[in-house]
Design a protein around this motif. Structure first.
Motif, mmCIF file in Angstrom:
data_model
loop_
_atom_site.group_PDB
_atom_site.id
_atom_site.type_symbol
_atom_site.label_atom_id
_atom_site.label_comp_id
_atom_site.label_asym_id
_atom_site.label_seq_id
_atom_site.Cartn_x
_atom_site.Cartn_y
_atom_site.Cartn_z
ATOM 1 N N LEU A 146 14.594 2.536 -5.315
ATOM 2 C CA LEU A 146 14.703 1.206 -5.713
ATOM 3 C C LEU A 146 13.296 0.717 -6.204
ATOM 4 C CD1 LEU A 146 16.498 -0.233 -2.645
ATOM 5 C CD2 LEU A 146 17.391 0.336 -4.714
ATOM 6 N N ILE A 147 12.246 0.958 -5.491
ATOM 7 C CA ILE A 147 10.904 0.624 -6.009
ATOM 8 C C ILE A 147 10.641 1.215 -7.543
ATOM 9 C CG2 ILE A 147 8.461 0.608 -5.699
ATOM 10 C CD1 ILE A 147 10.158 -0.922 -3.674
ATOM 11 N N ARG A 148 11.114 2.447 -7.821
ATOM 12 C CA ARG A 148 10.607 2.854 -9.184
ATOM 13 C C ARG A 148 11.596 2.305 -10.196
ATOM 14 N NH1 ARG A 148 8.970 6.805 -12.361
ATOM 15 N NH2 ARG A 148 7.375 7.871 -11.049
ATOM 16 N N ALA A 149 12.835 2.099 -9.627
ATOM 17 C CA ALA A 149 13.667 1.536 -10.800
ATOM 18 C C ALA A 149 13.325 0.107 -11.031
ATOM 19 C CB ALA A 149 15.286 1.211 -10.263
ATOM 20 N N THR A 150 12.753 -0.398 -9.945
ATOM 21 C CA THR A 150 12.218 -2.157 -10.363
ATOM 22 C C THR A 150 10.912 -1.849 -11.156
ATOM 23 O OG1 THR A 150 12.978 -2.780 -8.193
ATOM 24 C CG2 THR A 150 11.328 -4.038 -9.378
ATOM 25 N N GLU A 206 0.763 -1.373 0.006
ATOM 26 C CA GLU A 206 0.019 0.059 0.056
ATOM 27 C C GLU A 206 0.797 1.397 -0.102
ATOM 28 O OE1 GLU A 206 -0.473 -2.028 4.259
ATOM 29 O OE2 GLU A 206 -0.194 -2.389 2.090
ATOM 30 N N GLU A 207 2.235 1.011 0.066
ATOM 31 C CA GLU A 207 3.158 2.298 0.052
ATOM 32 C C GLU A 207 3.657 2.484 -1.293
ATOM 33 O OE1 GLU A 207 5.758 2.613 3.879
ATOM 34 O OE2 GLU A 207 5.389 0.346 3.549
ATOM 35 N N VAL A 208 3.514 1.672 -2.403
ATOM 36 C CA VAL A 208 4.073 1.744 -3.616
ATOM 37 C C VAL A 208 3.727 2.942 -4.378
ATOM 38 C CG1 VAL A 208 4.262 0.638 -5.868
ATOM 39 C CG2 VAL A 208 4.499 -0.842 -3.857
ATOM 40 N N ASP A 209 2.483 3.338 -4.297
ATOM 41 C CA ASP A 209 2.087 4.399 -5.173
ATOM 42 C C ASP A 209 2.726 5.751 -4.496
ATOM 43 O OD1 ASP A 209 0.503 2.627 -6.470
ATOM 44 O OD2 ASP A 209 -1.402 3.800 -6.364
ATOM 45 N N ALA A 210 2.710 5.840 -3.328
ATOM 46 C CA ALA A 210 3.409 7.194 -2.765
ATOM 47 C C ALA A 210 4.721 7.330 -3.041
ATOM 48 C CB ALA A 210 3.035 7.140 -1.098
ATOM 49 N N TRP A 251 1.295 2.781 -10.703
ATOM 50 C CA TRP A 251 2.460 1.634 -11.690
ATOM 51 C C TRP A 251 1.838 1.627 -13.153
ATOM 52 C CZ3 TRP A 251 3.534 -3.954 -10.556
ATOM 53 C CH2 TRP A 251 4.801 -4.395 -11.480
ATOM 54 N N MET A 252 0.422 1.965 -13.115
ATOM 55 C CA MET A 252 -0.331 1.855 -14.538
ATOM 56 C C MET A 252 0.183 3.238 -15.245
ATOM 57 S SD MET A 252 -1.693 -0.693 -15.246
ATOM 58 C CE MET A 252 -0.395 -1.689 -14.230
ATOM 59 N N ARG A 253 0.350 4.499 -14.525
ATOM 60 C CA ARG A 253 0.716 5.500 -15.084
ATOM 61 C C ARG A 253 2.195 5.402 -15.667
ATOM 62 N NH1 ARG A 253 -2.499 7.706 -11.011
ATOM 63 N NH2 ARG A 253 -0.325 8.272 -9.703
ATOM 64 N N LEU A 254 3.003 4.979 -14.918
ATOM 65 C CA LEU A 254 4.479 4.568 -15.077
ATOM 66 C C LEU A 254 4.470 3.644 -16.446
ATOM 67 C CD1 LEU A 254 7.408 3.949 -12.771
ATOM 68 C CD2 LEU A 254 7.023 2.343 -14.601
ATOM 69 N N LEU A 255 3.628 2.720 -16.282
ATOM 70 C CA LEU A 255 3.575 1.673 -17.398
ATOM 71 C C LEU A 255 3.278 2.427 -18.433
ATOM 72 C CD1 LEU A 255 4.288 -1.402 -17.786
ATOM 73 C CD2 LEU A 255 2.069 -1.705 -17.638
ATOM 74 N N ALA A 256 2.344 2.938 -18.766
ATOM 75 C CA ALA A 256 1.828 3.833 -19.634
ATOM 76 C C ALA A 256 2.961 4.745 -20.377
ATOM 77 C CB ALA A 256 0.607 4.536 -19.649
ATOM 78 N N GLY A 316 -3.125 -8.350 -11.306
ATOM 79 C CA GLY A 316 -2.840 -7.768 -9.982
ATOM 80 C C GLY A 316 -2.280 -6.475 -10.100
ATOM 81 N N GLY A 317 -1.367 -6.244 -10.983
ATOM 82 C CA GLY A 317 -0.576 -5.149 -10.935
ATOM 83 C C GLY A 317 -1.437 -3.890 -11.460
ATOM 84 N N THR A 318 -2.583 -4.023 -12.168
ATOM 85 C CA THR A 318 -3.428 -3.139 -12.542
ATOM 86 C C THR A 318 -4.053 -2.252 -11.122
ATOM 87 O OG1 THR A 318 -5.513 -4.529 -12.671
ATOM 88 C CG2 THR A 318 -4.081 -4.037 -14.507
ATOM 89 N N ARG A 319 -4.039 -2.921 -9.967
ATOM 90 C CA ARG A 319 -4.422 -2.382 -8.640
ATOM 91 C C ARG A 319 -3.605 -0.967 -8.291
ATOM 92 N NH1 ARG A 319 -5.501 -7.980 -7.271
ATOM 93 N NH2 ARG A 319 -3.577 -8.070 -6.330
ATOM 94 N N SER A 320 -2.360 -0.940 -8.862
ATOM 95 C CA SER A 320 -1.603 0.086 -8.568
ATOM 96 C C SER A 320 -1.786 1.381 -9.520
ATOM 97 C CB SER A 320 -0.079 -0.012 -8.524
ATOM 98 O OG SER A 320 0.657 1.264 -8.208
ATOM 99 N N SER A 321 -2.517 2.443 -9.308
ATOM 100 C CA SER A 321 -2.641 3.434 -10.309
ATOM 101 C C SER A 321 -1.436 4.153 -10.711
ATOM 102 C CB SER A 321 -3.827 4.521 -9.793
ATOM 103 O OG SER A 321 -3.447 5.121 -8.555
#
Length: 473
Positions: free
Chosen positions: A359-363, A307-311, A396-401, A389-394
Protein backbone atom coordinates in the motif's frame (compact mmCIF):
# COMPACT_ATOMS: atom_id res chain seq x y z
CA UNK A 1 23.77 38.08 7.76
CA UNK A 2 20.84 37.78 5.36
CA UNK A 3 17.39 36.69 6.53
CA UNK A 4 14.69 34.94 4.53
CA UNK A 5 11.12 34.96 5.84
CA UNK A 6 8.64 32.34 4.59
CA UNK A 7 5.05 32.83 5.76
CA UNK A 8 3.59 29.39 5.11
CA UNK A 9 0.08 28.05 5.52
CA UNK A 10 0.70 26.08 8.70
CA UNK A 11 4.01 27.55 9.88
CA UNK A 12 6.04 30.76 9.68
CA UNK A 13 9.79 30.33 9.27
CA UNK A 14 12.77 32.65 9.28
CA UNK A 15 16.22 31.49 8.17
CA UNK A 16 19.58 33.22 8.49
CA UNK A 17 22.25 32.85 5.79
CA UNK A 18 25.80 34.08 5.43
CA UNK A 19 27.13 35.73 2.27
CA UNK A 20 28.19 32.35 0.82
CA UNK A 21 24.65 30.96 1.18
CA UNK A 22 25.28 28.75 4.20
CA UNK A 23 22.14 28.30 6.30
CA UNK A 24 23.09 29.44 9.81
CA UNK A 25 19.89 28.94 11.78
CA UNK A 26 16.13 28.58 11.40
CA UNK A 27 13.28 29.61 13.68
CA UNK A 28 9.70 28.47 13.13
CA UNK A 29 6.29 29.02 14.65
CA UNK A 30 3.02 27.21 13.86
CA UNK A 31 -0.02 29.22 12.80
CA UNK A 32 -3.59 28.04 12.98
CA UNK A 33 -6.24 27.38 10.37
CA UNK A 34 -9.94 27.79 11.14
CA UNK A 35 -11.85 25.12 9.22
CA UNK A 36 -15.63 24.89 8.98
CA UNK A 37 -17.70 23.21 6.28
CA UNK A 38 -15.23 23.82 3.48
CA UNK A 39 -14.27 27.30 4.66
CA UNK A 40 -10.63 27.83 5.64
CA UNK A 41 -9.54 31.09 7.26
CA UNK A 42 -6.50 32.49 9.06
CA UNK A 43 -6.18 35.16 11.72
CA UNK A 44 -3.96 37.89 10.25
CA UNK A 45 -2.99 39.16 13.69
CA UNK A 46 -1.78 35.67 14.64
CA UNK A 47 0.18 35.34 11.40
CA UNK A 48 1.87 38.72 11.80
CA UNK A 49 2.64 38.06 15.46
CA UNK A 50 4.29 34.77 14.47
CA UNK A 51 6.47 36.59 11.92
CA UNK A 52 7.63 39.12 14.50
CA UNK A 53 8.24 36.31 17.00
CA UNK A 54 10.43 34.13 14.77
CA UNK A 55 12.42 37.15 13.61
CA UNK A 56 13.02 38.24 17.19
CA UNK A 57 14.23 34.80 18.22
CA UNK A 58 16.42 34.43 15.15
CA UNK A 59 18.19 37.78 15.53
CA UNK A 60 18.93 36.96 19.18
CA UNK A 61 20.17 33.49 18.33
CA UNK A 62 22.41 34.71 15.49
CA UNK A 63 23.62 38.09 16.69
CA UNK A 64 25.16 40.59 14.36
CA UNK A 65 24.01 43.12 11.77
CA UNK A 66 21.23 42.13 9.41
CA UNK A 67 22.35 43.32 5.98
CA UNK A 68 19.22 42.35 4.09
CA UNK A 69 15.91 40.51 4.45
CA UNK A 70 13.65 38.92 1.84
CA UNK A 71 10.01 37.98 2.28
CA UNK A 72 7.95 35.21 0.69
CA UNK A 73 4.82 33.29 1.65
CA UNK A 74 1.78 31.32 0.60
CA UNK A 75 -0.01 32.47 -2.53
CA UNK A 76 -3.65 33.00 -3.49
CA UNK A 77 -6.45 33.52 -0.96
CA UNK A 78 -7.75 36.97 -0.03
CA UNK A 79 -6.20 39.12 2.72
CA UNK A 80 -8.41 42.21 3.13
CA UNK A 81 -6.85 45.23 4.88
CA UNK A 82 -7.93 48.81 5.55
CA UNK A 83 -6.07 52.04 4.76
CA UNK A 84 -3.67 51.43 7.67
CA UNK A 85 -2.93 47.88 6.56
CA UNK A 86 -4.93 46.34 9.40
CA UNK A 87 -7.23 43.34 8.87
CA UNK A 88 -10.85 43.91 7.93
CA UNK A 89 -11.70 40.27 8.64
CA UNK A 90 -9.87 36.95 8.83
CA UNK A 91 -7.98 35.99 5.70
CA UNK A 92 -9.59 33.55 3.29
CA UNK A 93 -7.00 30.82 2.64
CA UNK A 94 -6.03 29.37 -0.72
CA UNK A 95 -7.48 26.14 0.70
CA UNK A 96 -10.95 27.68 1.07
CA UNK A 97 -13.72 25.96 -0.89
CA UNK A 98 -16.73 28.21 -0.37
CA UNK A 99 -16.68 29.50 -3.95
CA UNK A 100 -16.85 26.07 -5.62
CA UNK A 101 -20.47 26.49 -6.77
CA UNK A 102 -19.59 29.81 -8.37
CA UNK A 103 -16.65 28.19 -10.12
CA UNK A 104 -18.94 25.36 -11.29
CA UNK A 105 -21.11 27.96 -13.04
CA UNK A 106 -18.03 29.50 -14.66
CA UNK A 107 -17.05 26.06 -15.91
CA UNK A 108 -20.48 25.57 -17.43
CA UNK A 109 -20.82 28.96 -19.11
CA UNK A 110 -17.28 29.12 -20.50
CA UNK A 111 -15.97 31.85 -18.18
CA UNK A 112 -13.31 29.53 -16.73
CA UNK A 113 -11.84 28.73 -20.14
CA UNK A 114 -12.04 32.36 -21.32
CA UNK A 115 -10.03 33.53 -18.33
CA UNK A 116 -7.38 30.89 -18.99
CA UNK A 117 -7.11 31.85 -22.67
CA UNK A 118 -6.54 35.50 -21.69
CA UNK A 119 -4.30 35.15 -18.62
CA UNK A 120 -2.94 31.61 -18.53
CA UNK A 121 -4.58 31.07 -15.13
CA UNK A 122 -6.82 28.09 -14.47
CA UNK A 123 -8.91 29.34 -11.56
CA UNK A 124 -9.70 27.19 -8.52
CA UNK A 125 -12.01 27.95 -5.56
CA UNK A 126 -9.22 29.36 -3.34
CA UNK A 127 -7.82 31.92 -5.78
CA UNK A 128 -8.75 35.62 -5.52
CA UNK A 129 -11.20 35.76 -8.44
CA UNK A 130 -13.80 33.32 -7.08
CA UNK A 131 -13.24 34.39 -3.46
CA UNK A 132 -13.72 38.09 -4.18
CA UNK A 133 -16.79 37.33 -6.26
CA UNK A 134 -18.22 35.21 -3.42
CA UNK A 135 -17.57 37.98 -0.88
CA UNK A 136 -19.19 40.51 -3.18
CA UNK A 137 -22.34 38.38 -3.29
CA UNK A 138 -22.49 37.17 0.31
CA UNK A 139 -20.39 39.54 2.42
CA UNK A 140 -20.24 42.90 0.62
CA UNK A 141 -19.71 44.88 3.82
CA UNK A 142 -16.26 43.33 4.21
CA UNK A 143 -15.28 44.54 0.75
CA UNK A 144 -16.83 47.94 1.46
CA UNK A 145 -14.62 48.28 4.56
CA UNK A 146 -11.44 47.17 2.79
CA UNK A 147 -8.92 49.39 1.03
CA UNK A 148 -6.97 46.57 -0.64
CA UNK A 149 -7.20 42.84 -1.25
CA UNK A 150 -3.63 41.74 -0.58
CA UNK A 151 -1.83 38.43 -0.59
CA UNK A 152 -0.25 36.96 2.54
CA UNK A 153 3.31 38.26 2.13
CA UNK A 154 2.00 41.70 1.08
CA UNK A 155 0.09 42.08 4.34
CA UNK A 156 3.23 41.20 6.32
CA UNK A 157 5.44 43.53 4.23
CA UNK A 158 3.04 46.42 4.75
CA UNK A 159 3.00 45.89 8.51
CA UNK A 160 6.78 45.44 8.81
CA UNK A 161 7.64 48.53 6.77
CA UNK A 162 4.63 50.83 6.61
CA UNK A 163 5.05 50.88 2.82
CA UNK A 164 1.97 51.54 0.65
CA UNK A 165 -0.15 48.51 -0.20
CA UNK A 166 1.07 46.60 -3.24
CA UNK A 167 2.04 43.21 -4.60
CA UNK A 168 4.53 41.76 -7.09
CA UNK A 169 3.94 40.19 -10.49
CA UNK A 170 4.23 36.62 -9.19
CA UNK A 171 1.31 36.85 -6.75
CA UNK A 172 -0.69 38.99 -9.16
CA UNK A 173 -0.40 36.26 -11.81
CA UNK A 174 -3.54 34.47 -10.56
CA UNK A 175 -6.07 35.19 -11.99
CA UNK A 176 -6.23 38.80 -13.26
CA UNK A 177 -2.75 39.48 -14.70
CA UNK A 178 -2.15 39.58 -18.44
CA UNK A 179 1.26 37.83 -18.69
CA UNK A 180 2.11 39.73 -21.89
CA UNK A 181 1.63 43.24 -20.50
CA UNK A 182 2.25 42.34 -16.80
CA UNK A 183 -0.76 44.49 -15.89
CA UNK A 184 -4.27 43.58 -14.80
CA UNK A 185 -6.67 42.56 -17.56
CA UNK A 186 -9.69 44.73 -16.80
CA UNK A 187 -11.76 42.65 -19.19
CA UNK A 188 -11.23 39.62 -16.93
CA UNK A 189 -12.12 41.68 -13.87
CA UNK A 190 -15.40 42.65 -15.56
CA UNK A 191 -16.03 39.08 -16.72
CA UNK A 192 -15.92 37.89 -13.10
CA UNK A 193 -18.40 40.57 -12.07
CA UNK A 194 -15.84 42.59 -10.15
CA UNK A 195 -15.56 45.75 -12.19
CA UNK A 196 -17.03 47.81 -9.36
CA UNK A 197 -14.39 46.30 -7.02
CA UNK A 198 -11.43 47.01 -9.32
CA UNK A 199 -9.97 49.47 -6.81
CA UNK A 200 -9.37 46.64 -4.33
CA UNK A 201 -6.73 44.98 -6.49
CA UNK A 202 -3.26 45.67 -5.12
CA UNK A 203 -1.02 47.85 -7.32
CA UNK A 204 1.56 45.69 -9.08
CA UNK A 205 5.22 46.58 -8.67
CA UNK A 206 7.63 45.31 -11.32
CA UNK A 207 9.30 44.40 -9.02
CA UNK A 208 7.65 45.94 -5.97
CA UNK A 209 9.56 48.78 -4.32
CA UNK A 210 11.74 47.71 -1.44
CA UNK A 211 11.44 49.38 1.96
CA UNK A 212 13.06 49.49 5.39
CA UNK A 213 11.79 47.68 8.46
CA UNK A 214 10.19 49.70 11.25
CA UNK A 215 11.79 47.70 14.07
CA UNK A 216 9.24 44.95 14.71
CA UNK A 217 11.20 41.69 14.61
CA UNK A 218 13.87 43.12 12.32
CA UNK A 219 16.19 45.94 13.41
CA UNK A 220 14.87 49.33 12.32
CA UNK A 221 16.28 50.33 8.95
CA UNK A 222 16.86 46.78 7.69
CA UNK A 223 16.46 46.66 3.93
CA UNK A 224 13.52 44.38 3.10
CA UNK A 225 12.17 43.21 -0.27
CA UNK A 226 8.74 41.70 -0.85
CA UNK A 227 8.24 38.61 -2.97
CA UNK A 228 8.15 36.53 -5.02
CA UNK A 229 5.62 34.21 -3.38
CA UNK A 230 6.59 30.74 -2.24
CA UNK A 231 6.48 28.74 -5.49
CA UNK A 232 8.71 31.05 -7.58
CA UNK A 233 10.84 31.76 -4.50
CA UNK A 234 11.57 28.03 -4.24
CA UNK A 235 12.42 27.91 -7.95
CA UNK A 236 14.89 30.76 -7.46
CA UNK A 237 16.35 29.15 -4.34
CA UNK A 238 16.80 25.86 -6.19
CA UNK A 239 18.51 27.52 -9.15
CA UNK A 240 15.69 26.89 -11.63
CA UNK A 241 16.00 29.86 -13.99
CA UNK A 242 17.08 28.49 -17.40
CA UNK A 243 14.24 27.69 -19.86
CA UNK A 244 13.35 24.02 -19.75
CA UNK A 245 14.71 23.41 -16.24
CA UNK A 246 12.19 22.39 -13.62
CA UNK A 247 11.44 22.11 -9.92
CA UNK A 248 9.24 19.62 -8.11
CA UNK A 249 8.17 20.66 -4.61
CA UNK A 250 7.22 17.49 -2.75
CA UNK A 251 5.12 18.89 0.07
CA UNK A 252 1.55 18.62 1.31
CA UNK A 253 0.72 19.30 -2.33
CA UNK A 254 2.92 18.72 -5.35
CA UNK A 255 4.02 21.76 -7.28
CA UNK A 256 5.70 21.29 -10.65
CA UNK A 257 7.40 24.38 -12.10
CA UNK A 258 9.28 24.77 -15.38
CA UNK A 259 11.14 27.93 -16.39
CA UNK A 260 10.09 29.22 -19.80
CA UNK A 261 10.06 32.20 -22.12
CA UNK A 262 7.11 30.77 -24.04
CA UNK A 263 3.42 31.53 -23.53
CA UNK A 264 1.08 28.81 -24.81
CA UNK A 265 -2.58 29.47 -23.96
CA UNK A 266 -3.88 26.55 -26.02
CA UNK A 267 -4.55 23.02 -24.80
CA UNK A 268 -6.45 21.90 -21.70
CA UNK A 269 -6.85 24.79 -19.25
CA UNK A 270 -4.82 23.94 -16.15
CA UNK A 271 -2.16 25.43 -13.91
CA UNK A 272 -0.90 28.93 -14.48
CA UNK A 273 1.93 31.05 -15.83
CA UNK A 274 3.77 32.82 -13.01
CA UNK A 275 5.46 36.04 -14.05
CA UNK A 276 8.87 36.74 -12.52
CA UNK A 277 11.00 39.82 -11.92
CA UNK A 278 12.53 39.39 -15.39
CA UNK A 279 10.13 40.52 -18.15
CA UNK A 280 9.55 37.74 -20.66
CA UNK A 281 10.60 35.07 -18.17
CA UNK A 282 7.90 32.92 -16.58
CA UNK A 283 7.32 29.72 -14.70
CA UNK A 284 4.81 27.27 -16.14
CA UNK A 285 3.28 25.96 -12.95
CA UNK A 286 1.21 22.88 -12.30
CA UNK A 287 0.39 23.08 -8.58
CA UNK A 288 -1.41 19.79 -7.98
CA UNK A 289 -3.54 18.99 -4.95
CA UNK A 290 -2.00 15.52 -4.64
CA UNK A 291 1.15 15.31 -2.49
CA UNK A 292 2.49 14.05 0.81
CA UNK A 293 -0.99 14.52 2.33
CA UNK A 294 -2.03 11.44 0.35
CA UNK A 295 0.81 9.40 1.82
CA UNK A 296 0.06 10.76 5.30
CA UNK A 297 -3.54 9.54 5.01
CA UNK A 298 -2.41 6.04 3.99
CA UNK A 299 0.17 5.94 6.79
CA UNK A 300 -2.42 7.01 9.34
CA UNK A 301 -4.98 4.50 8.06
CA UNK A 302 -2.50 1.60 8.09
CA UNK A 303 -0.83 2.61 11.37
CA UNK A 304 2.60 2.98 9.75
CA UNK A 305 5.00 5.56 11.17
CA UNK A 306 6.91 7.93 8.89
CA UNK A 307 10.23 6.49 10.05
CA UNK A 308 9.14 3.04 8.75
CA UNK A 309 8.55 4.19 5.17
CA UNK A 310 12.09 3.71 3.85
CA UNK A 311 12.29 0.11 5.12
CA UNK A 312 8.88 -0.78 3.68
CA UNK A 313 9.79 0.69 0.30
CA UNK A 314 13.03 -1.28 0.30
CA UNK A 315 11.31 -4.62 0.93
CA UNK A 316 8.50 -4.18 -1.66
CA UNK A 317 9.25 -4.53 -5.39
CA UNK A 318 8.29 -2.06 -8.12
CA UNK A 319 4.64 -2.51 -9.00
CA UNK A 320 3.72 -3.27 -5.37
CA UNK A 321 2.52 -6.81 -6.23
CA UNK A 322 -0.22 -5.40 -8.45
CA UNK A 323 -1.60 -2.80 -6.02
CA UNK A 324 -2.36 0.50 -7.76
CA UNK A 325 -3.28 3.89 -6.29
CA UNK A 326 -4.74 6.90 -8.04
CA UNK A 327 -3.69 9.34 -5.29
CA UNK A 328 -6.33 12.07 -5.72
CA UNK A 329 -7.37 12.23 -2.07
CA UNK A 330 -8.12 15.97 -1.84
CA UNK A 331 -11.78 16.81 -1.08
CA UNK A 332 -11.61 19.43 -3.83
CA UNK A 333 -10.42 16.91 -6.43
CA UNK A 334 -7.53 17.97 -8.67
CA UNK A 335 -6.44 21.24 -10.27
CA UNK A 336 -3.29 20.31 -12.23
CA UNK A 337 -2.40 19.24 -14.85
CA UNK A 338 -6.18 19.12 -15.34
CA UNK A 339 -9.13 20.48 -13.37
CA UNK A 340 -11.54 17.86 -12.04
CA UNK A 341 -13.19 18.98 -8.78
CA UNK A 342 -15.05 15.70 -8.22
CA UNK A 343 -12.20 13.30 -8.90
CA UNK A 344 -11.48 10.96 -5.99
CA UNK A 345 -8.72 8.50 -5.12
CA UNK A 346 -8.90 4.86 -6.17
CA UNK A 347 -7.16 1.81 -4.70
CA UNK A 348 -7.15 -1.33 -6.86
CA UNK A 349 -5.47 -4.72 -7.02
CA UNK A 350 -5.70 -5.36 -3.27
CA UNK A 351 -6.09 -8.88 -1.89
CA UNK A 352 -5.70 -10.64 1.44
CA UNK A 353 -2.08 -11.18 0.47
CA UNK A 354 -1.37 -7.46 0.09
CA UNK A 355 0.93 -5.97 2.72
CA UNK A 356 1.27 -2.55 4.27
CA UNK A 357 4.43 -2.19 2.22
CA UNK A 358 2.43 -2.76 -0.95
CA UNK A 359 0.00 0.00 0.00
CA UNK A 360 2.81 2.41 0.86
CA UNK A 361 4.80 1.71 -2.31
CA UNK A 362 1.71 1.90 -4.52
CA UNK A 363 0.86 5.28 -3.00
CA UNK A 364 4.38 6.61 -3.54
CA UNK A 365 4.36 5.28 -7.11
CA UNK A 366 0.97 6.93 -7.74
CA UNK A 367 2.24 10.27 -6.46
CA UNK A 368 5.30 9.84 -8.67
CA UNK A 369 3.11 9.23 -11.73
CA UNK A 370 1.07 12.34 -10.88
CA UNK A 371 4.33 14.32 -10.63
CA UNK A 372 5.46 12.99 -14.03
CA UNK A 373 2.11 14.01 -15.53
CA UNK A 374 2.49 17.54 -14.14
CA UNK A 375 6.09 17.95 -15.27
CA UNK A 376 5.31 16.65 -18.76
CA UNK A 377 2.40 19.07 -19.08
CA UNK A 378 4.58 21.94 -17.82
CA UNK A 379 7.15 21.28 -20.55
CA UNK A 380 10.16 19.91 -18.65
CA UNK A 381 13.11 19.36 -20.99
CA UNK A 382 16.14 20.21 -18.83
CA UNK A 383 17.39 19.41 -15.35
CA UNK A 384 15.05 18.74 -12.43
CA UNK A 385 15.49 20.00 -8.88
CA UNK A 386 13.45 18.61 -5.99
CA UNK A 387 12.74 20.17 -2.61
CA UNK A 388 10.15 19.92 0.16
CA UNK A 389 9.45 17.64 3.10
CA UNK A 390 9.34 14.51 0.93
CA UNK A 391 13.08 14.80 0.26
CA UNK A 392 13.75 13.57 3.80
CA UNK A 393 12.98 10.01 2.64
CA UNK A 394 15.98 8.74 0.68
CA UNK A 395 14.08 5.63 -0.48
CA UNK A 396 11.22 7.75 -1.82
CA UNK A 397 13.67 9.98 -3.68
CA UNK A 398 15.20 6.89 -5.34
CA UNK A 399 11.72 5.68 -6.27
CA UNK A 400 10.82 9.14 -7.59
CA UNK A 401 13.96 9.27 -9.75
CA UNK A 402 13.00 5.88 -11.21
CA UNK A 403 9.35 6.87 -11.85
CA UNK A 404 10.38 10.17 -13.46
CA UNK A 405 13.24 8.51 -15.35
CA UNK A 406 15.70 11.34 -14.72
CA UNK A 407 18.31 12.48 -12.15
CA UNK A 408 17.06 14.56 -9.23
CA UNK A 409 18.97 17.58 -7.91
CA UNK A 410 17.83 17.37 -4.28
CA UNK A 411 17.92 20.76 -2.57
CA UNK A 412 17.32 20.68 1.17
CA UNK A 413 16.81 23.35 3.82
CA UNK A 414 14.63 26.45 3.67
CA UNK A 415 14.60 26.79 -0.10
CA UNK A 416 11.79 29.36 -0.22
CA UNK A 417 13.50 31.60 2.32
CA UNK A 418 16.75 31.22 0.37
CA UNK A 419 14.99 32.32 -2.82
CA UNK A 420 13.48 35.31 -1.02
CA UNK A 421 16.97 36.46 -0.01
CA UNK A 422 18.29 35.98 -3.54
CA UNK A 423 15.43 38.07 -4.96
CA UNK A 424 16.07 40.77 -2.35
CA UNK A 425 19.79 40.83 -3.15
CA UNK A 426 19.10 41.23 -6.87
CA UNK A 427 16.70 44.09 -6.25
CA UNK A 428 19.24 45.86 -4.04
CA UNK A 429 22.15 45.20 -6.41
CA UNK A 430 24.03 42.93 -3.98
CA UNK A 431 26.10 40.34 -5.89
CA UNK A 432 25.78 36.73 -4.75
CA UNK A 433 27.44 33.55 -5.96
CA UNK A 434 24.21 31.98 -7.20
CA UNK A 435 25.90 28.66 -7.99
CA UNK A 436 26.97 28.35 -4.36
CA UNK A 437 23.58 29.50 -3.06
CA UNK A 438 21.72 26.90 -5.14
CA UNK A 439 24.15 23.97 -4.95
CA UNK A 440 22.18 20.70 -4.52
CA UNK A 441 22.56 18.60 -1.39
CA UNK A 442 22.87 15.44 -3.48
CA UNK A 443 22.10 13.98 -6.89
CA UNK A 444 19.84 10.91 -7.10
CA UNK A 445 20.27 8.92 -10.31
CA UNK A 446 17.55 6.62 -11.69
CA UNK A 447 18.07 2.89 -12.22
CA UNK A 448 17.73 2.17 -15.94
CA UNK A 449 15.73 -1.07 -15.57
CA UNK A 450 13.31 0.34 -13.03
CA UNK A 451 12.92 3.54 -15.08
CA UNK A 452 11.92 1.43 -18.12
CA UNK A 453 9.40 -0.48 -15.98
CA UNK A 454 7.87 2.72 -14.67
CA UNK A 455 7.68 4.25 -18.13
CA UNK A 456 5.19 1.50 -19.02
CA UNK A 457 3.49 1.98 -15.65
CA UNK A 458 3.01 5.68 -16.37
CA UNK A 459 1.03 4.89 -19.53
CA UNK A 460 -1.13 2.53 -17.48
CA UNK A 461 -1.62 5.29 -14.90
CA UNK A 462 -2.82 7.71 -17.59
CA UNK A 463 -5.31 5.14 -18.87
CA UNK A 464 -6.75 4.48 -15.42
CA UNK A 465 -6.89 8.23 -14.76
CA UNK A 466 -8.88 8.85 -17.95
CA UNK A 467 -11.44 6.24 -16.88
CA UNK A 468 -11.63 7.73 -13.37
CA UNK A 469 -12.18 11.24 -14.75
CA UNK A 470 -15.01 9.96 -16.93
CA UNK A 471 -16.66 8.37 -13.87
CA UNK A 472 -16.32 11.55 -11.81
CA UNK A 473 -18.35 13.68 -14.21
Amino acid sequence: MYIGIDVGTSAVKAAAFDHAGRELAVEASPVGLALHEGRVEQDMYEVYSAVVGVLGRLTVRVPGPVDLAGLTGQGDGVWLVDEQGLPVRSALSWMDGRAHELLDRWFADGTFETVFRRTGSAMFPGCPGPLLAWLDRHEPKSLDAAATALYCKDMVFRRLTGAPAGTDVSDASMPFLDPRTRTYDDGVVELLGLGHRRGLLAPVGDPITTAEARGEGLPAGTRLANGPYDLPACALGAGVTSPGDGLLIVGTCLAALVATTDLDLTGEPAGLYISTDRPGHRLRAMPAMVGTAALDWVLSTTGVRHEEVDALLAETPPGAHGVRVLPYFAPSGERAPFVEPRLRAELTGVSLESTKGDLIRATCEGIGYAARHCLTAAGLTGTLAVCGGGTRSSAWMRLLADVLGRPLRVVEGEVGARGAVMAAAERHGIPLDTAAWTRPTRIVEPDADRAAYYSVGFEDHLGRLTAARDRSR
